[in-house]
Motif scaffolding. Structure first.
Motif, PDB file in Angstrom:
ATOM      1  N   CYS A  72      -5.050   5.904  -6.857  1.00  0.00           N
ATOM      2  CA  CYS A  72      -4.528   5.497  -5.556  1.00  0.00           C
ATOM      3  C   CYS A  72      -5.654   5.456  -4.530  1.00  0.00           C
ATOM      4  CB  CYS A  72      -3.438   6.470  -5.132  1.00  0.00           C
ATOM      5  SG  CYS A  72      -2.689   6.090  -3.552  1.00  0.00           S
ATOM      6  N   ALA A  73      -6.513   6.481  -4.551  1.00  0.00           N
ATOM      7  CA  ALA A  73      -7.618   6.534  -3.585  1.00  0.00           C
ATOM      8  C   ALA A  73      -8.503   5.297  -3.710  1.00  0.00           C
ATOM      9  CB  ALA A  73      -8.444   7.804  -3.800  1.00  0.00           C
ATOM     10  N   LEU A  74      -8.857   4.942  -4.930  1.00  0.00           N
ATOM     11  CA  LEU A  74      -9.774   3.816  -5.126  1.00  0.00           C
ATOM     12  C   LEU A  74      -9.125   2.472  -4.818  1.00  0.00           C
ATOM     13  CD1 LEU A  74     -11.847   4.717  -8.317  1.00  0.00           C
ATOM     14  CD2 LEU A  74     -12.734   4.163  -6.038  1.00  0.00           C
ATOM     15  N   THR A  75      -7.814   2.380  -4.850  1.00  0.00           N
ATOM     16  CA  THR A  75      -7.165   1.068  -4.736  1.00  0.00           C
ATOM     17  C   THR A  75      -6.451   0.831  -3.409  1.00  0.00           C
ATOM     18  OG1 THR A  75      -5.197   1.959  -5.839  1.00  0.00           O
ATOM     19  CG2 THR A  75      -6.798   0.804  -7.218  1.00  0.00           C
ATOM     20  N   LEU A  76      -6.249   1.881  -2.621  1.00  0.00           N
ATOM     21  CA  LEU A  76      -5.436   1.705  -1.408  1.00  0.00           C
ATOM     22  C   LEU A  76      -6.116   0.754  -0.421  1.00  0.00           C
ATOM     23  CD1 LEU A  76      -2.703   2.921  -1.037  1.00  0.00           C
ATOM     24  CD2 LEU A  76      -3.726   4.856   0.142  1.00  0.00           C
ATOM     25  N   GLY A  77      -7.410   0.949  -0.181  1.00  0.00           N
ATOM     26  CA  GLY A  77      -8.139   0.041   0.711  1.00  0.00           C
ATOM     27  C   GLY A  77      -8.137  -1.383   0.173  1.00  0.00           C
ATOM     28  N   GLY A 115      -8.290   0.831 -10.233  1.00  0.00           N
ATOM     29  CA  GLY A 115      -7.240   1.779 -10.599  1.00  0.00           C
ATOM     30  C   GLY A 115      -7.522   2.443 -11.936  1.00  0.00           C
ATOM     31  N   GLU A 116      -7.952   1.651 -12.889  1.00  0.00           N
ATOM     32  CA  GLU A 116      -8.263   2.221 -14.201  1.00  0.00           C
ATOM     33  C   GLU A 116      -9.458   3.161 -14.107  1.00  0.00           C
ATOM     34  OE1 GLU A 116      -6.537   2.283 -16.795  1.00  0.00           O
ATOM     35  OE2 GLU A 116      -7.992   3.165 -18.181  1.00  0.00           O
ATOM     36  N   ALA A 117     -10.448   2.800 -13.313  1.00  0.00           N
ATOM     37  CA  ALA A 117     -11.585   3.717 -13.093  1.00  0.00           C
ATOM     38  C   ALA A 117     -11.080   5.043 -12.529  1.00  0.00           C
ATOM     39  CB  ALA A 117     -12.593   3.075 -12.138  1.00  0.00           C
ATOM     40  N   GLY A 118     -10.146   4.964 -11.594  1.00  0.00           N
ATOM     41  CA  GLY A 118      -9.601   6.185 -11.005  1.00  0.00           C
ATOM     42  C   GLY A 118      -8.859   7.024 -12.031  1.00  0.00           C
ATOM     43  N   ARG A 119      -8.080   6.366 -12.903  1.00  0.00           N
ATOM     44  CA  ARG A 119      -7.345   7.136 -13.919  1.00  0.00           C
ATOM     45  C   ARG A 119      -8.313   7.802 -14.895  1.00  0.00           C
ATOM     46  NH1 ARG A 119      -3.628   3.102 -12.715  1.00  0.00           N
ATOM     47  NH2 ARG A 119      -4.641   1.556 -14.025  1.00  0.00           N
ATOM     48  N   GLN A 120      -9.366   7.082 -15.286  1.00  0.00           N
ATOM     49  CA  GLN A 120     -10.364   7.681 -16.186  1.00  0.00           C
ATOM     50  C   GLN A 120     -11.062   8.861 -15.501  1.00  0.00           C
ATOM     51  OE1 GLN A 120     -10.782   7.012 -19.306  1.00  0.00           O
ATOM     52  NE2 GLN A 120      -9.630   5.101 -19.519  1.00  0.00           N
ATOM     53  N   LEU A 121     -11.411   8.663 -14.244  1.00  0.00           N
ATOM     54  CA  LEU A 121     -12.039   9.761 -13.493  1.00  0.00           C
ATOM     55  C   LEU A 121     -11.100  10.953 -13.393  1.00  0.00           C
ATOM     56  CD1 LEU A 121     -13.935   8.237 -10.455  1.00  0.00           C
ATOM     57  CD2 LEU A 121     -14.860   9.266 -12.547  1.00  0.00           C
ATOM     58  N   GLY A 122      -9.817  10.672 -13.252  1.00  0.00           N
ATOM     59  CA  GLY A 122      -8.844  11.757 -13.171  1.00  0.00           C
ATOM     60  C   GLY A 122      -8.846  12.591 -14.437  1.00  0.00           C
ATOM     61  N   ALA A 123      -8.896  11.921 -15.580  1.00  0.00           N
ATOM     62  CA  ALA A 123      -8.934  12.657 -16.848  1.00  0.00           C
ATOM     63  C   ALA A 123     -10.208  13.484 -16.943  1.00  0.00           C
ATOM     64  CB  ALA A 123      -8.838  11.678 -18.014  1.00  0.00           C
ATOM     65  N   ALA A 124     -11.329  12.897 -16.507  1.00  0.00           N
ATOM     66  CA  ALA A 124     -12.601  13.646 -16.520  1.00  0.00           C
ATOM     67  C   ALA A 124     -12.505  14.851 -15.591  1.00  0.00           C
ATOM     68  CB  ALA A 124     -13.739  12.727 -16.087  1.00  0.00           C
ATOM     69  N   PHE A 125     -11.986  14.608 -14.414  1.00  0.00           N
ATOM     70  CA  PHE A 125     -11.857  15.646 -13.392  1.00  0.00           C
ATOM     71  C   PHE A 125     -11.011  16.804 -13.921  1.00  0.00           C
ATOM     72  CE2 PHE A 125     -10.764  17.401  -9.255  1.00  0.00           C
ATOM     73  CZ  PHE A 125     -11.868  17.072  -8.474  1.00  0.00           C
ATOM     74  N   GLN A 126      -9.891  16.461 -14.564  1.00  0.00           N
ATOM     75  CA  GLN A 126      -8.998  17.498 -15.083  1.00  0.00           C
ATOM     76  C   GLN A 126      -9.676  18.302 -16.186  1.00  0.00           C
ATOM     77  OE1 GLN A 126      -5.753  18.129 -13.840  1.00  0.00           O
ATOM     78  NE2 GLN A 126      -6.109  19.987 -15.000  1.00  0.00           N
ATOM     79  N   ALA A 127     -10.421  17.611 -17.077  1.00  0.00           N
ATOM     80  CA  ALA A 127     -11.113  18.325 -18.151  1.00  0.00           C
ATOM     81  C   ALA A 127     -12.142  19.307 -17.572  1.00  0.00           C
ATOM     82  CB  ALA A 127     -11.806  17.320 -19.082  1.00  0.00           C
ATOM     83  N   VAL A 128     -12.833  18.863 -16.529  1.00  0.00           N
ATOM     84  CA  VAL A 128     -13.824  19.752 -15.897  1.00  0.00           C
ATOM     85  C   VAL A 128     -13.114  20.912 -15.200  1.00  0.00           C
ATOM     86  CG1 VAL A 128     -15.637  19.902 -14.164  1.00  0.00           C
ATOM     87  CG2 VAL A 128     -15.523  17.915 -15.672  1.00  0.00           C
ATOM     88  N   ASP A 129     -12.005  20.614 -14.522  1.00  0.00           N
ATOM     89  CA  ASP A 129     -11.223  21.685 -13.892  1.00  0.00           C
ATOM     90  C   ASP A 129     -10.797  22.719 -14.936  1.00  0.00           C
ATOM     91  OD1 ASP A 129     -11.215  21.335 -11.199  1.00  0.00           O
ATOM     92  OD2 ASP A 129      -9.119  20.722 -11.047  1.00  0.00           O
ATOM     93  N   ASP A 130     -10.389  22.224 -16.081  1.00  0.00           N
ATOM     94  CA  ASP A 130      -9.967  23.132 -17.148  1.00  0.00           C
ATOM     95  C   ASP A 130     -11.136  23.997 -17.623  1.00  0.00           C
ATOM     96  OD1 ASP A 130      -7.462  22.055 -16.995  1.00  0.00           O
ATOM     97  OD2 ASP A 130      -7.541  20.996 -18.917  1.00  0.00           O
ATOM     98  N   ALA A 189       0.835  -1.206   0.000  1.00  0.00           N
ATOM     99  CA  ALA A 189       0.000   0.000   0.000  1.00  0.00           C
ATOM    100  C   ALA A 189       0.873   1.261   0.000  1.00  0.00           C
ATOM    101  CB  ALA A 189      -0.935  -0.010   1.213  1.00  0.00           C
ATOM    102  N   VAL A 190       1.927   1.252   0.805  1.00  0.00           N
ATOM    103  CA  VAL A 190       2.816   2.417   0.841  1.00  0.00           C
ATOM    104  C   VAL A 190       3.509   2.598  -0.508  1.00  0.00           C
ATOM    105  CG1 VAL A 190       4.877   3.411   1.885  1.00  0.00           C
ATOM    106  CG2 VAL A 190       3.171   2.327   3.332  1.00  0.00           C
ATOM    107  N   ALA A 191       3.931   1.479  -1.108  1.00  0.00           N
ATOM    108  CA  ALA A 191       4.570   1.577  -2.425  1.00  0.00           C
ATOM    109  C   ALA A 191       3.594   2.199  -3.430  1.00  0.00           C
ATOM    110  CB  ALA A 191       5.012   0.195  -2.896  1.00  0.00           C
ATOM    111  N   ARG A 192       2.327   1.854  -3.322  1.00  0.00           N
ATOM    112  CA  ARG A 192       1.325   2.424  -4.229  1.00  0.00           C
ATOM    113  C   ARG A 192       1.155   3.921  -3.984  1.00  0.00           C
ATOM    114  NH1 ARG A 192      -3.144   0.284  -7.520  1.00  0.00           N
ATOM    115  NH2 ARG A 192      -1.869  -1.599  -7.509  1.00  0.00           N
ATOM    116  N   LEU A 193       1.091   4.298  -2.715  1.00  0.00           N
ATOM    117  CA  LEU A 193       0.957   5.726  -2.397  1.00  0.00           C
ATOM    118  C   LEU A 193       2.179   6.496  -2.896  1.00  0.00           C
ATOM    119  CD1 LEU A 193      -0.808   7.847  -0.806  1.00  0.00           C
ATOM    120  CD2 LEU A 193       0.768   7.498   1.096  1.00  0.00           C
ATOM    121  N   ALA A 194       3.373   5.941  -2.646  1.00  0.00           N
ATOM    122  CA  ALA A 194       4.592   6.628  -3.075  1.00  0.00           C
ATOM    123  C   ALA A 194       4.670   6.676  -4.598  1.00  0.00           C
ATOM    124  CB  ALA A 194       5.826   5.922  -2.501  1.00  0.00           C
ATOM    125  N   GLY A 195       4.203   5.616  -5.262  1.00  0.00           N
ATOM    126  CA  GLY A 195       4.176   5.618  -6.729  1.00  0.00           C
ATOM    127  C   GLY A 195       3.248   6.700  -7.260  1.00  0.00           C
TER     128      GLY A 195
END
Lengths: 351, 351
Positions: B203-208, B223-238, B152-158
């Motif tokens: 990381c948030a979705l996979t740490l638990g 993890g892939e759901a989180g990465r896709q959400l990240g792209a969506a989140f960034q587009a909305v932020d933009d 879990a720590v390796a994932r957070l640090a990654g």
């Protein structure tokens, strides 16, 4: 049956530092090589491997005390070689992170005879480089695997907490007066130094043993040795900050006095009673930066009031305490010899 | 025998965020409460718990999307409650660390309707506060114990490594031209956004689930759901960075255009062919900061060239992809409903 310890050839601190550096540097370079090119360049500069523009240099960087302690801590308990190396890489990365960010916080423009990272690259990029080093340290250790990785990471993170605590106190001390009720007390100074210097040295000596599941009393003794060494190291740093040769330290003469930094020799001098202590208090009390002439005068008064001797005595007594810790538990004798040689070097370096 | 899924009452994003916040906040406050008083004060300010002077406030802080994802990720695989909470605390601390340091690097003066931490406390102290949050995140997770803590720590640090990579690219993009061979390519933009936003959501979705030793395909899908959400989140932020209501976003109108920030809508508009795209390129090409009138004109041209619609379509398609990931592996159905509700909220927030 008693075993007779065969006399071993003497060890030299430079030899120990060099041997450990050879063990650690390939893994350290491999870890840093995985960073994004920009923080990688800045991290390599901070580690003394290249100029600011990326031109490789040889012989740069720090003395490598922390990485050596990590290797020796692991060897002292018979840990596997890679456990000492991964511990050393993590500790050296954290140390470089902390120097990089501390220079931002302290506004220090020089580090190891060169510009500090924030002077070379700007504040924001230097913050980013520090973050990259920090994350890499944690990741390197966490990826090591094995059943005790969690405990080792917790120890590294705990030493980071103490580093932050020490740095916070150090910054807050600069705002406080030299004399009177609000002056920094010696115990406060010691706690700050324990956090800022002792915590990472203790971490260095114990990380390998924790990975190797060494017995708790052995880990505890090595940790205490590290904390004692940290106090010695800080006292010597304080001496060098006032009387160190700028050609050797890479920092300005009387630098800590000019900046009004609360250091052991000055606090010890002020705590002494006598005319030199009183004149020193009068000189420092206005709380304005000293010019070169006043700083030289202040250095003389610190010495006359016994501050220089007190700091040197502190360093020597802390080193003796560290050695007691090392002799008190079963450790590989040859490694203890190397550790003892290093502790002597910590006090005698450039004095 | 087939099981029939009983319809459940609908979930509201606000309800999910509130429920998760209630679960996480006591542990988050307990962790922050262990810091040295000074970084603790600054961390509490950055978390929206108090004013700069320490006066408590209620209802401050961010939306808590990341901590909610961490709780839901753990619940989705049936992890123990404390595994979701410790993951959420670690992720929220890392998020607050990254906002605090990013504001230093970007020179952003406002955050969540208030001064950013470096404006309130100074650059050095804000760097220290970020370091304290970072160390606390690692320590909290590492001390959780259990056989999967190291992973879990390796994932957070990654994810921290990816955060640094994304931030480095984002800073470097600011130096690059809007048009021509050296212009930022869409794929480079996506990689930057994946690092800056996607890595921590993954990381948030996979740490638990990692702490709970969930099956690798399930962890991978989350993890892939989180990465896709990240792209969506960034587009909305933009989108919000150009057309967001300053009263809601707490940031200046057309702020990203004034700063010349490379964002998805602008890059998409420039990539389109047509008069609006060409006029936009001419307006931006000198590379000087835009005044308010030019920024408004640029916003209109981005919209006319299809950049606004493209970003919105990107966000929606990424959210759809995230939902596919969630539906593709066995997860607790009620939790999937809550996750899906949150994904909708991420796109529709304040637009």
């Amino acid at each position: 049956m008693t075993s007779v310890r065969t006399p071993l050839p003497p060890v030299s601190p430079a030899g120990v530092l060099g041997r450990c550096r050879e063990l650690v540097e390939p893994a350290l370079r491999e870890a840093v090589g995985t960073l994004h090119p920009w923080p990688r360049r800045m991290a390599s500069f901070a580690l003394g491997w290249c100029e600011a523009d990326g031109t490789p240099v040889t012989g740069g960087g720090g003395k490598g005390v922390r990485q050596a302690l990590a290797v020796l801590g692991a060897e002292a308990v018979g840990a596997a070689g890679d456990e000492g190396v991964v511990a050393a890489v993590a500790v050296e990365l954290v140390h470089t992170f902390s120097l990089t960010h501390d220079d931002v916080m302290d506004g220090d423009e020089r580090r190891r005879h060169r510009e500090s990272a924030w002077r070379a690259y700007g504040t924001g990029p230097a913050v980013l480089a520090g973050d990259a080093l920090f994350a890499l340290a944690v990741e390197t250790l966490a990826r090591h695997g094995g059943g005790h990785t969690g405990a080792a990471v917790a120890r590294l993170a705990g030493s980071l907490r103490e580093l932050v605590r020490g740095q916070a106190d150090d910054l807050l001390f600069e705002e406080r007066p030299w004399t009177g009720a609000a002056a920094v007390r010696p115990a406060e100074y010691e706690a700050m130094a324990a956090g800022k210097t002792g915590s990472l040295l203790a971490c260095a000596l114990t990380l390998g043993p924790v990975l190797a599941d060494a017995p708790p009393p052995v880990v505890e003794a090595l940790g205490e040795a590290g904390r004692q060494l940290g106090a010695a190291f800080q006292a010597v740093d304080d001496l060098l900050g006032i009387w160190g040769d700028p050609g050797t330290t890479g920092k300005p003469v009387h630098g800590d006095l000019v900046r009004g930094k609360k250091t052991f020799p000055v606090l010890a001098a002020l705590a002494a009673d006598g005319p030199a202590a009183r004149e020193l208090a009068a000189l420092l009390s206005p709380g304005v930066p000293l010019d070169a002439v006043s700083a030289r005068r202040a250095a003389g008064l610190v010495e006359a009031a016994g501050g220089r001797d007190a700091a040197l005595a502190e360093a020597r007594s802390r080193v003796a305490a560290a050695r007691e810790c090392l002799y008190g538990v079963p450790l590989a004798p040859r490694t203890v010899d190397e550790l003892v040689a290093l502790t002597g070097f910590l006090v005698d370096r450039r004095l």
